[in-house]
Design a protein around this motif. Structure first.
Motif, PDB file in Angstrom:
ATOM      1  N   GLY A  51     -19.967 -63.684  26.815  1.00 65.10           N
ATOM      2  CA  GLY A  51     -21.166 -63.209  26.145  1.00 65.10           C
ATOM      3  C   GLY A  51     -20.867 -62.141  25.108  1.00 65.10           C
ATOM      4  N   GLN A  58     -26.925 -66.937  33.911  1.00 63.67           N
ATOM      5  CA  GLN A  58     -25.882 -67.023  34.926  1.00 63.67           C
ATOM      6  C   GLN A  58     -25.489 -65.639  35.441  1.00 63.67           C
ATOM      7  OE1 GLN A  58     -22.479 -69.382  33.803  1.00 63.67           O
ATOM      8  NE2 GLN A  58     -23.780 -70.983  32.870  1.00 63.67           N
ATOM      9  N   ARG A  59     -25.401 -64.668  34.509  1.00 64.01           N
ATOM     10  CA  ARG A  59     -25.048 -63.315  34.912  1.00 64.01           C
ATOM     11  C   ARG A  59     -26.070 -62.761  35.897  1.00 64.01           C
ATOM     12  NH1 ARG A  59     -26.000 -58.911  30.542  1.00 64.01           N
ATOM     13  NH2 ARG A  59     -28.085 -59.395  31.355  1.00 64.01           N
ATOM     14  N   ASP A  60     -27.347 -62.959  35.607  1.00 61.66           N
ATOM     15  CA  ASP A  60     -28.398 -62.461  36.496  1.00 61.66           C
ATOM     16  C   ASP A  60     -28.275 -63.137  37.877  1.00 61.66           C
ATOM     17  OD1 ASP A  60     -29.277 -60.884  34.429  1.00 61.66           O
ATOM     18  OD2 ASP A  60     -30.871 -62.282  33.814  1.00 61.66           O
ATOM     19  N   ILE A  64     -18.149 -64.311  32.541  1.00 62.52           N
ATOM     20  CA  ILE A  64     -19.401 -64.557  31.815  1.00 62.52           C
ATOM     21  C   ILE A  64     -19.688 -63.431  30.832  1.00 62.52           C
ATOM     22  CG2 ILE A  64     -21.907 -64.692  32.107  1.00 62.52           C
ATOM     23  CD1 ILE A  64     -21.405 -66.186  34.749  1.00 62.52           C
ATOM     24  N   GLU A  65     -19.501 -62.206  31.266  1.00 60.58           N
ATOM     25  CA  GLU A  65     -19.765 -61.075  30.380  1.00 60.58           C
ATOM     26  C   GLU A  65     -18.792 -61.046  29.199  1.00 60.58           C
ATOM     27  OE1 GLU A  65     -19.677 -57.642  32.794  1.00 60.58           O
ATOM     28  OE2 GLU A  65     -21.638 -58.030  33.733  1.00 60.58           O
ATOM     29  N   LEU A 115     -25.704 -67.856  29.441  1.00 59.25           N
ATOM     30  CA  LEU A 115     -24.781 -66.910  30.065  1.00 59.25           C
ATOM     31  C   LEU A 115     -25.529 -65.735  30.689  1.00 59.25           C
ATOM     32  CD1 LEU A 115     -21.927 -66.816  27.387  1.00 59.25           C
ATOM     33  CD2 LEU A 115     -21.864 -67.911  29.648  1.00 59.25           C
ATOM     34  N   THR A 116     -26.565 -65.280  30.023  1.00 55.80           N
ATOM     35  CA  THR A 116     -27.364 -64.169  30.565  1.00 55.80           C
ATOM     36  C   THR A 116     -28.035 -64.587  31.866  1.00 55.80           C
ATOM     37  OG1 THR A 116     -27.772 -63.332  28.335  1.00 55.80           O
ATOM     38  CG2 THR A 116     -29.245 -62.574  30.084  1.00 55.80           C
ATOM     39  N   ARG A 136     -16.312 -64.040  38.492  1.00 54.06           N
ATOM     40  CA  ARG A 136     -17.074 -64.988  37.642  1.00 54.06           C
ATOM     41  C   ARG A 136     -17.988 -64.238  36.675  1.00 54.06           C
ATOM     42  NH1 ARG A 136     -17.271 -69.088  34.511  1.00 54.06           N
ATOM     43  NH2 ARG A 136     -19.305 -70.147  34.466  1.00 54.06           N
ATOM     44  N   LEU A 137     -18.579 -63.141  37.162  1.00 58.75           N
ATOM     45  CA  LEU A 137     -19.429 -62.320  36.296  1.00 58.75           C
ATOM     46  C   LEU A 137     -18.610 -61.710  35.153  1.00 58.75           C
ATOM     47  CD1 LEU A 137     -21.725 -60.458  38.864  1.00 58.75           C
ATOM     48  CD2 LEU A 137     -22.467 -61.948  36.983  1.00 58.75           C
ATOM     49  N   TYR A 192     -25.536 -64.541  39.295  1.00 58.81           N
ATOM     50  CA  TYR A 192     -24.337 -64.138  40.024  1.00 58.81           C
ATOM     51  C   TYR A 192     -24.392 -62.668  40.456  1.00 58.81           C
ATOM     52  CZ  TYR A 192     -22.072 -68.569  38.998  1.00 58.81           C
ATOM     53  OH  TYR A 192     -21.740 -69.900  38.961  1.00 58.81           O
ATOM     54  N   GLU A 193     -25.078 -61.853  39.670  1.00 62.47           N
ATOM     55  CA  GLU A 193     -25.250 -60.472  40.122  1.00 62.47           C
ATOM     56  C   GLU A 193     -26.043 -60.421  41.423  1.00 62.47           C
ATOM     57  OE1 GLU A 193     -27.025 -58.261  36.997  1.00 62.47           O
ATOM     58  OE2 GLU A 193     -25.141 -57.912  35.911  1.00 62.47           O
TER      59      GLU A 193
END
Length: 248
Positions: A103, A69-71, A99-100, A66-67, A95-96, A73-74
């Motif tokens: 997480g 993916q977050r990076d 994910i957050e 997830l981390t 989407r972020l 998508y950011e």
């Protein structure tokens, strides 16, 4: 308290004492089984700990994903905003947010699982120490039990030996008494036989020098001390005499 209640209480107390005596008699067997049960429980606890650790690591891997993916998508959202594509940037932002949010739920879950692992690990360690201490005590008790059984066997054997020796001594004493009685019976029989035949009287007359043909030691000494002449009537006869041979 009524008699009936007293009887019930007595029966319960007697049953408890009998049960406790049975437990004490088989205490080592019971303790051995309890130790085996404890080892089984420890094995299950370790297996549960391993399962919990494995689940926690899987969640940590999911959180790492997830981390990542977050990076990603950011970066994509910044790029879309840089090109002025706000609709795409909003979609990426949504989407972020998901994910957050996911997480955010996994972080506390991982922390709780780590805390549970630490508790279980501590309990297992303490239980291992208690089981080892109990096992050592059981071995000491078993060794003492063996020593005491050996002592009891030696004491019983010694007591039996002493008892046998006492019985043997009593038997020997009875044998000696029986032998002494037989000796007295033999002497009494001989004395009675002498009295019956007159041998006892003859022996006493002979000892007194009153029996014809017998001489006491004093008589012989008196004879030897007397005068010696040709007419000594006390001279012993010759064994052989000189006789005249007849003429033919």
């Amino acid at each position: 308290m009524s008699i009936w209640n007293q009887l019930v209480t007595l029966i319960r107390g007697t049953a408890h004492e009998a049960g406790q005596a049975a437990v004490d008699k088989r205490a080592l067997v019971i303790l051995d089984q309890q130790i085996r049960d404890a080892h089984t429980a420890q094995g299950k606890a370790r297996d549960d700990l391993a399962t919990l650790t494995a689940k926690r690591r899987l969640i940590e891997k999911e959180l790492d994903g997830l981390t990542a993916q977050r990076d990603k998508y950011e970066a994509s959202a910044r790029a879309a905003m840089g090109r002025g594509d706000m609709d795409l940037a909003r979609e990426v932002a949504e989407r972020l947010a998901a994910i957050e949010a996911e997480g955010a739920t996994k972080g506390p879950q991982i922390a709780e699982m780590r805390s549970a692992e630490d508790r279980i690990r501590s309990i297992i360690k303490q239980s291992d120490g208690k089981i080892q201490a109990l096992s050592r005590e059981v071995e000491v008790v078993r060794a003492n039990e063996s020593v005491q059984k050996a002592q009891a066997s030696v004491a019983a054997s010694y007591g039996g030996t002493i008892s046998s020796m006492g019985s043997a001594a009593d038997s020997l004493k009875r044998i000696k008494e029986q032998q002494a009685i037989r000796d007295e019976k033999f002497r009494a029989s001989a004395e009675l036989e002498d009295m019956r035949t007159g041998a006892d009287l003859d022996n006493r007359l002979r000892d007194a020098g009153l029996l014809e043909g017998s001489s006491s030691a004093d008589d012989i000494l008196a004879r030897l001390a007397g005068p010696r002449d040709g007419g000594d009537a006390t001279r012993l006869p010759r064994d052989t005499e000189t006789r005249a041979l007849p003429r033919e």
